[in-house]
Design a protein around this motif. Structure first.
Motif, PDB file in Angstrom:
ATOM      1  N   LEU A 183       0.841  -1.197   0.000  1.00  0.00           N
ATOM      2  CA  LEU A 183       0.000   0.000   0.000  1.00  0.00           C
ATOM      3  C   LEU A 183       0.874   1.245   0.000  1.00  0.00           C
ATOM      4  N   VAL A 184       0.533   2.199  -0.878  1.00  0.00           N
ATOM      5  CA  VAL A 184       1.194   3.502  -0.933  1.00  0.00           C
ATOM      6  C   VAL A 184       0.121   4.559  -0.732  1.00  0.00           C
ATOM      7  N   LEU A 185       0.347   5.483   0.213  1.00  0.00           N
ATOM      8  CA  LEU A 185      -0.645   6.496   0.562  1.00  0.00           C
ATOM      9  C   LEU A 185      -0.035   7.883   0.479  1.00  0.00           C
ATOM     10  N   SER A 186      -0.834   8.824  -0.018  1.00  0.00           N
ATOM     11  CA  SER A 186      -0.429  10.221  -0.008  1.00  0.00           C
ATOM     12  C   SER A 186      -1.663  11.084  -0.164  1.00  0.00           C
ATOM     13  N   ILE A 196     -11.627   0.001   6.050  1.00  0.00           N
ATOM     14  CA  ILE A 196     -11.876  -0.938   4.959  1.00  0.00           C
ATOM     15  C   ILE A 196     -10.617  -1.635   4.471  1.00  0.00           C
ATOM     16  N   LEU A 197      -9.449  -1.208   4.915  1.00  0.00           N
ATOM     17  CA  LEU A 197      -8.206  -1.783   4.419  1.00  0.00           C
ATOM     18  C   LEU A 197      -7.654  -2.806   5.410  1.00  0.00           C
ATOM     19  N   PRO A 198      -7.071  -3.896   4.925  1.00  0.00           N
ATOM     20  CA  PRO A 198      -6.537  -4.948   5.814  1.00  0.00           C
ATOM     21  C   PRO A 198      -5.153  -4.600   6.338  1.00  0.00           C
ATOM     22  N   TRP A 199      -5.092  -3.653   7.242  1.00  0.00           N
ATOM     23  CA  TRP A 199      -3.811  -3.155   7.741  1.00  0.00           C
ATOM     24  C   TRP A 199      -2.948  -4.281   8.317  1.00  0.00           C
ATOM     25  N   HIS A 200      -3.548  -5.207   9.021  1.00  0.00           N
ATOM     26  CA  HIS A 200      -2.791  -6.241   9.723  1.00  0.00           C
ATOM     27  C   HIS A 200      -2.151  -7.244   8.769  1.00  0.00           C
ATOM     28  N   LYS A 201      -2.538  -7.233   7.471  1.00  0.00           N
ATOM     29  CA  LYS A 201      -1.955  -8.146   6.493  1.00  0.00           C
ATOM     30  C   LYS A 201      -0.920  -7.483   5.604  1.00  0.00           C
ATOM     31  N   LEU A 202      -0.767  -6.172   5.711  1.00  0.00           N
ATOM     32  CA  LEU A 202       0.170  -5.470   4.835  1.00  0.00           C
ATOM     33  C   LEU A 202       1.607  -5.897   5.118  1.00  0.00           C
ATOM     34  N   LEU A 203       2.353  -6.098   4.035  1.00  0.00           N
ATOM     35  CA  LEU A 203       3.777  -6.385   4.136  1.00  0.00           C
ATOM     36  C   LEU A 203       4.623  -5.151   3.836  1.00  0.00           C
ATOM     37  N   SER A 204       4.088  -4.241   3.022  1.00  0.00           N
ATOM     38  CA  SER A 204       4.815  -3.026   2.653  1.00  0.00           C
ATOM     39  C   SER A 204       3.873  -1.836   2.722  1.00  0.00           C
ATOM     40  N   LEU A 205       4.298  -0.788   3.405  1.00  0.00           N
ATOM     41  CA  LEU A 205       3.520   0.446   3.519  1.00  0.00           C
ATOM     42  C   LEU A 205       4.441   1.628   3.259  1.00  0.00           C
ATOM     43  N   GLN A 206       4.051   2.468   2.288  1.00  0.00           N
ATOM     44  CA  GLN A 206       4.780   3.696   1.984  1.00  0.00           C
ATOM     45  C   GLN A 206       3.786   4.848   2.049  1.00  0.00           C
ATOM     46  N   SER A 207       4.156   5.915   2.737  1.00  0.00           N
ATOM     47  CA  SER A 207       3.196   6.996   2.915  1.00  0.00           C
ATOM     48  C   SER A 207       3.900   8.331   3.069  1.00  0.00           C
ATOM     49  N   VAL A 208       3.112   9.380   2.903  1.00  0.00           N
ATOM     50  CA  VAL A 208       3.571  10.759   3.055  1.00  0.00           C
ATOM     51  C   VAL A 208       2.629  11.434   4.037  1.00  0.00           C
ATOM     52  N   GLY A 209       3.171  12.174   4.984  1.00  0.00           N
ATOM     53  CA  GLY A 209       2.344  12.868   5.966  1.00  0.00           C
ATOM     54  C   GLY A 209       2.949  14.176   6.378  1.00  0.00           C
ATOM     55  N   ASP A 210       2.257  14.869   7.260  1.00  0.00           N
ATOM     56  CA  ASP A 210       2.686  16.190   7.685  1.00  0.00           C
ATOM     57  C   ASP A 210       3.616  16.133   8.887  1.00  0.00           C
ATOM     58  N   ASN A 211       3.439  15.178   9.771  1.00  0.00           N
ATOM     59  CA  ASN A 211       4.296  15.107  10.954  1.00  0.00           C
ATOM     60  C   ASN A 211       4.490  13.661  11.364  1.00  0.00           C
ATOM     61  N   VAL A 212       5.368  13.457  12.318  1.00  0.00           N
ATOM     62  CA  VAL A 212       5.784  12.109  12.685  1.00  0.00           C
ATOM     63  C   VAL A 212       4.652  11.322  13.337  1.00  0.00           C
TER      64      VAL A 212
END
Length: 500
Positions: A183-186, A196-212
């Protein structure tokens, strides 16, 4: 024999080589362009469903005709789809919105064939598509969601949220996305509130956000994660949430700064990539933060790759030696001492002289500032240290890249007292490394084969960054026994090799 006399299978192979990685929906591009050459080519192109399964709909170029998309979907048969949909920011309003909605409907009707999808669209179109109750994505393995609007803010719930919160597992996510692992999020993604997303099954997560804190929001539900990448726009932002749970499977971590590290416990960490490590007033030394992560997680025997880009290594001069001494499994080391008052080449020379440090080192990428020819003894000392490394029995070292970087002030013409052409100042980096040192590196490279050696003189381009956000440099290659220019931060750790 003309090309028309070739067997259909041979023409199929030829046409396949002409296809781009992702075909653009256009009559001027393959595969549709091929279909316009002759009736026979048209028949072959239309009958080869694999030609039509990989495509991108780019509204930036005006490719918004539903008829073209329906043609692609029809000709692809029942094969899995890999596609992208790019809508410009103004597409959230007016006629563009009306033109894109039919394309969304066509893609929606083939949701059961999605395998890889990359959506850059406004929330008003994304939410109905991905969060629709009737849509099922049984083949979808990789999903990229880039939504127009403000950057994500972590206001949806706290770590350890109670049952019923947005991050709990839901039957919807299990049924709709049974194979989703990447999953890639921005952007502003309201769908994250719907669970709605199966977070607990994700192997790869890439994302962009405003703060830590955004990183903590995503990570808290990703118990099976193996790779996490997070870039945020305010590197100085602080953590306000509790420490995250233990991540037993996380092996690869790529983040903007060290701010997130105190919240992590990653015993299997193999690859650590920091884009910058900025010191904070009153905070710990950046390298000490990394050392604390290693000690807390117990990953000294698993960490094989350490990459620091645009790093400001400040504080006590023994911080780096102490960190590297705690990493006996390190095989790939890339340190770029950009804008650092402490010359990185000077720091690394004594470390490399002692073969007890990083004994398994296979790949070294080092960039450090250089003042003038008076620094040439430092380069000679570094070269002597490399010679000691390769003279060991069965030396693991296989490649070295040393970049001697000019200070910005040395390649810019002063505002007053301009006595030389501007180009002469720009090109001063080419003469920072004395000819005698270059020749010594050439001899070392020739005598140390199959060790690959690259020596570069570089000057920064002020105020400009590349597409990845890193600073641009003009490189003058002085010595090169690499067969070709290396990929940026190309890594040979077991985690990166397993992903390639």
């Amino acid at each position: 024999m003309s090309i028309e006399d070739l067997a259909p299978e041979i023409l199929q192979n030829i046409f396949d080589q002409a296809l781009p990685a992702k075909a653009i929906l256009s009559v001027r591009e393959p595969p549709l362009l091929i279909a316009h050459v002759s009736p026979r080519w048209r028949e072959i192109a239309f009958d080869t469903s694999s030609f039509w399964t990989n495509f991108v709909i780019d509204a930036y170029t005006g490719a918004t005709h539903r008829q073209l998309l329906d043609l692609w979907l029809e000709r692809s048969g029942q094969k899995p789809l890999r596609f992208g949909l790019n809508v410009p920011y103004y597409g959230a309003m007016g006629s563009m919105h009306a033109r894109i909605a039919p394309l969304i409907a066509s893609l929606d009707s083939h949701a059961e064939r999605w395998k890889e999808a990359e959506l850059t669209i406004p929330n008003s179109l994304m939410v109905p598509l991905v969060a629709s109750a009737h849509c099922q994505f049984p083949l979808l393995e990789s999903l990229t969601l880039r939504s127009h609007g403000l950057i994500i803010t972590a206001t949806r719930g706290a770590v350890g949220a109670p049952p019923g919160s947005s991050l709990q597992r839901s039957p919807r996510s299990e049924q709709a996305f049974p194979r989703l692992r990447n999953l890639v999020l921005s952007g502003t993604l309201d769908i994250l509130d719907k669970g709605i997303l199966p977070w607990h099954k994700l192997l790869s997560l890439q994302s962009v956000g405003d703060n830590v804190d955004d990183a903590l929001y995503f990570l808290e539900a990703c118990s099976s994660l193996e790779y996490f990448q997070f870039f945020w726009s305010r590197p100085g932002s602080a953590i306000t949430r509790a420490r995250l749970p233990l991540f037993r499977s996380l092996r690869g971590l790529r983040i903007t700064s060290q701010t997130l590290l105190p919240a992590l416990n990653v015993p299997a960490l193999t690859h650590l990539h920091l884009h910058s490590i900025w010191p904070r007033a009153g905070g710990p030394e950046p390298l000490e933060t990394i050392s604390s992560l290693v000690a807390r997680s117990g990953c000294t025997e698993s960490l094989e790759s350490l990459i620091i880009d645009e790093g400001i290594i400040c504080g006590r001069i023994d911080s780096l030696p102490r960190l590297l001494a705690s990493l006996p499994a390190l095989a790939h080391l890339s340190l770029k001492f950009d804008h650092d008052p402490l010359p990185g080449i000077m720091v690394m020379a004594p470390i490399l002289e002692d073969v007890a440090y990083i004994p398994k080192l296979r790949s070294l990428i080092l960039r450090g500032c250089h003042n003038d020819e008076d620094d040439s003894p430092i380069l000679e000392r570094l070269l002597d240290a490399l010679k000691q490394r390769v003279q060991q029995p069965h030396p693991p070292l296989q490649r070295v890249e040393i970049t001697v970087q000019a200070w910005m002030s040395r390649v810019m013409r002063p505002r007053s007292g301009r006595t030389a052409p501007e180009e002469e100042y720009y090109n001063r980096h080419q003469y920072m490394v004395p000819t005698t040192v270059v020749k010594e590196f050439q001899v070392f490279a020739a005598q140390s084969a199959p060790l690959e050696v690259r020596l570069v003189a570089a000057r920064p381009i002020g105020g400009f960054r590349n597409r990845d956000g890193a600073f641009k440099y003009v490189n003058q290659v002085l010595v090169n026994t690499w067969g070709q220019a290396p990929l940026p931060n190309q890594c040979w750790c077991t985690f990166c090799l397993s992903r390639n």
